[in-house]
Write a protein that holds these residues in place. Structure first.
Motif, mmCIF file in Angstrom:
data_model
loop_
_atom_site.group_PDB
_atom_site.id
_atom_site.type_symbol
_atom_site.label_atom_id
_atom_site.label_comp_id
_atom_site.label_asym_id
_atom_site.label_seq_id
_atom_site.Cartn_x
_atom_site.Cartn_y
_atom_site.Cartn_z
ATOM 1 N N UNK A 1 59.770 56.180 37.415
ATOM 2 C CA UNK A 1 58.550 56.984 37.349
ATOM 3 C C UNK A 1 57.946 57.059 35.956
ATOM 4 N N UNK A 2 58.676 56.593 34.935
ATOM 5 C CA UNK A 2 58.176 56.659 33.568
ATOM 6 C C UNK A 2 56.974 55.719 33.389
ATOM 7 N N UNK A 3 56.014 56.093 32.545
ATOM 8 C CA UNK A 3 54.829 55.242 32.364
ATOM 9 C C UNK A 3 55.114 53.922 31.669
ATOM 10 N N UNK A 4 56.136 53.876 30.810
ATOM 11 C CA UNK A 4 56.500 52.643 30.108
ATOM 12 C C UNK A 4 58.003 52.421 30.267
ATOM 13 N N UNK A 5 58.349 51.288 30.854
ATOM 14 C CA UNK A 5 59.755 50.969 31.097
ATOM 15 C C UNK A 5 60.024 49.557 30.597
ATOM 16 N N UNK A 6 61.088 49.395 29.843
ATOM 17 C CA UNK A 6 61.498 48.076 29.377
ATOM 18 C C UNK A 6 62.637 47.540 30.230
ATOM 19 N N UNK B 1 48.511 42.729 22.191
ATOM 20 C CA UNK B 1 49.069 43.037 23.497
ATOM 21 C C UNK B 1 49.832 44.355 23.464
ATOM 22 N N UNK B 2 50.587 44.580 22.385
ATOM 23 C CA UNK B 2 51.308 45.843 22.252
ATOM 24 C C UNK B 2 50.378 47.042 22.261
ATOM 25 N N UNK B 3 49.234 46.909 21.586
ATOM 26 C CA UNK B 3 48.256 48.005 21.583
ATOM 27 C C UNK B 3 47.653 48.209 22.961
ATOM 28 N N UNK C 1 63.165 42.686 21.596
ATOM 29 C CA UNK C 1 63.476 44.093 21.811
ATOM 30 C C UNK C 1 62.577 45.046 21.037
ATOM 31 N N UNK C 2 61.995 44.575 19.938
ATOM 32 C CA UNK C 2 61.156 45.476 19.149
ATOM 33 C C UNK C 2 59.955 45.986 19.941
ATOM 34 N N UNK C 3 59.577 45.268 20.977
ATOM 35 C CA UNK C 3 58.405 45.669 21.744
ATOM 36 C C UNK C 3 58.710 46.764 22.766
ATOM 37 N N UNK D 1 68.546 54.127 29.812
ATOM 38 C CA UNK D 1 68.275 55.298 28.994
ATOM 39 C C UNK D 1 67.132 55.058 28.033
ATOM 40 N N UNK D 2 67.140 55.744 26.915
ATOM 41 C CA UNK D 2 66.060 55.585 25.946
ATOM 42 C C UNK D 2 66.091 54.190 25.341
ATOM 43 N N UNK D 3 64.921 53.702 24.926
ATOM 44 C CA UNK D 3 64.834 52.371 24.356
ATOM 45 C C UNK D 3 65.740 52.194 23.152
ATOM 46 N N UNK D 4 65.759 53.167 22.273
ATOM 47 C CA UNK D 4 66.582 53.062 21.071
ATOM 48 C C UNK D 4 68.050 52.895 21.432
ATOM 49 N N UNK D 5 68.526 53.704 22.377
ATOM 50 C CA UNK D 5 69.947 53.689 22.740
ATOM 51 C C UNK D 5 70.333 52.405 23.464
ATOM 52 N N UNK D 6 69.540 52.006 24.440
ATOM 53 C CA UNK D 6 69.903 50.850 25.266
ATOM 54 C C UNK D 6 69.745 49.550 24.486
ATOM 55 N N UNK D 7 68.693 49.425 23.694
ATOM 56 C CA UNK D 7 68.522 48.207 22.887
ATOM 57 C C UNK D 7 69.668 48.052 21.883
#
Length: 259
Positions: free
Chosen positions: A38-43, A184-186, A202-204, A223-229
């Motif tokens: 349900x999150x708006x941005x998912x990696x 694209x990131x913007x 992963x930086x994206x 989980x959060x991007x920072x933790x999972x990456x």
């Protein structure tokens, strides 16, 4: 295995994958996979062959699971293209697998077909859209005159002009130069839709609220991007260190860097 950090309540999920098993030939890609997104941005990250592209193909209705359900906004994924065309938009890894028409304006006009807009009006709208992006001269350019990265950018523009409710981007940064990646990131950050990005860069996705690490068709971490990456990078570094030991029959001089 790191347990999911997000609630599996279907009441708030925009995208529901429940107990899905998917086969490709005799190979089992997923078994009893469950994800509520349900999150708006998912990696989406993981090694080649982890199941990232297969997951996208199921969500947009290209592949149907042997068991379980995939539902987008309450609709069965395999029925979306007939019942709700234009709801889900996917950007393929290889733009040549996606592009159909010979010119940029025709390709963008194709994306407007679910709206029922006549072809002439669709092309006119595509030209206005390209002008608004500073790409007016691209309108009548042939696909053969564009670089790989430019064709990939055309695929993104086709999604933007169509404005589906869910965007699935499969390695969207792979062929882009640094300015193209930044643009694209913007665009992704500004998009009003739910966006799921599969990437090896992963930086994206590191700052995304949620990142899912797939490993051989299973959720290794969620989980959060920072933790999972960070967890994925540590795992890759450990595997490279073990590989170096097997090659050198001795300890490596330093931990391999994968950043």
């Amino acid at each position: 295995m790191t347990p999911p950090l997000y609630s599996e309540s279907s009441e708030t999920s925009l995208l529901e994958i429940n107990a899905v098993t998917l086969l490709r030939g005799t190979c089992k890609v997923f078994e009893a996979l469950t994800l509520h997104l349900s999150e708006p941005r998912i990696g989406l990250i993981g090694d080649n062959g982890a199941g990232k592209s297969s997951l996208f193909r199921m969500i947009c209705g290209l592949d149907k699971p042997e068991s379980g359900t995939v539902r987008v906004r309450g609709f069965a994924a395999h029925d979306i293209n007939t019942k709700r065309p234009g709801m889900v938009g996917m950007m393929f890894q290889n733009p040549d697998d996606q592009i159909i028409f010979p010119t940029v304006e025709e390709e963008l006009a194709l994306s407007l077909s679910p709206s029922g807009l006549p072809r002439r009006q669709a092309i006119a709208k595509a030209r206005v859209f390209l002008d608004s992006r500073g790409l007016g001269p691209w309108a009548q350019r042939t696909m053969g005159s564009l670089s790989q990265g430019q064709r990939q950018h055309v695929c993104w523009l086709a999604l933007m002009i169509a404005s589906p409710e869910l965007l699935l981007l499969d390695e969207p940064f792979a062929s882009l130069d640094l300015p193209g990646q930044a643009l694209l990131g913007m665009d992704i950050a500004r998009a009003s839709q739910q966006v799921i990005v599969s990437t090896h860069l992963l930086r994206h996705v590191r700052d995304f609220e949620r990142v899912i690490w797939l490993d051989k068709g299973c959720v290794r971490a969620d989980g959060s991007g920072q933790t999972v990456c960070a967890a994925y990078e540590s795992d890759v570094a450990a595997r490279l260190a073990r590989q170096a030991l097997s090659f050198n029959d001795g300890p490596p001089h330093g931990a391999p860097s994968i950043h």
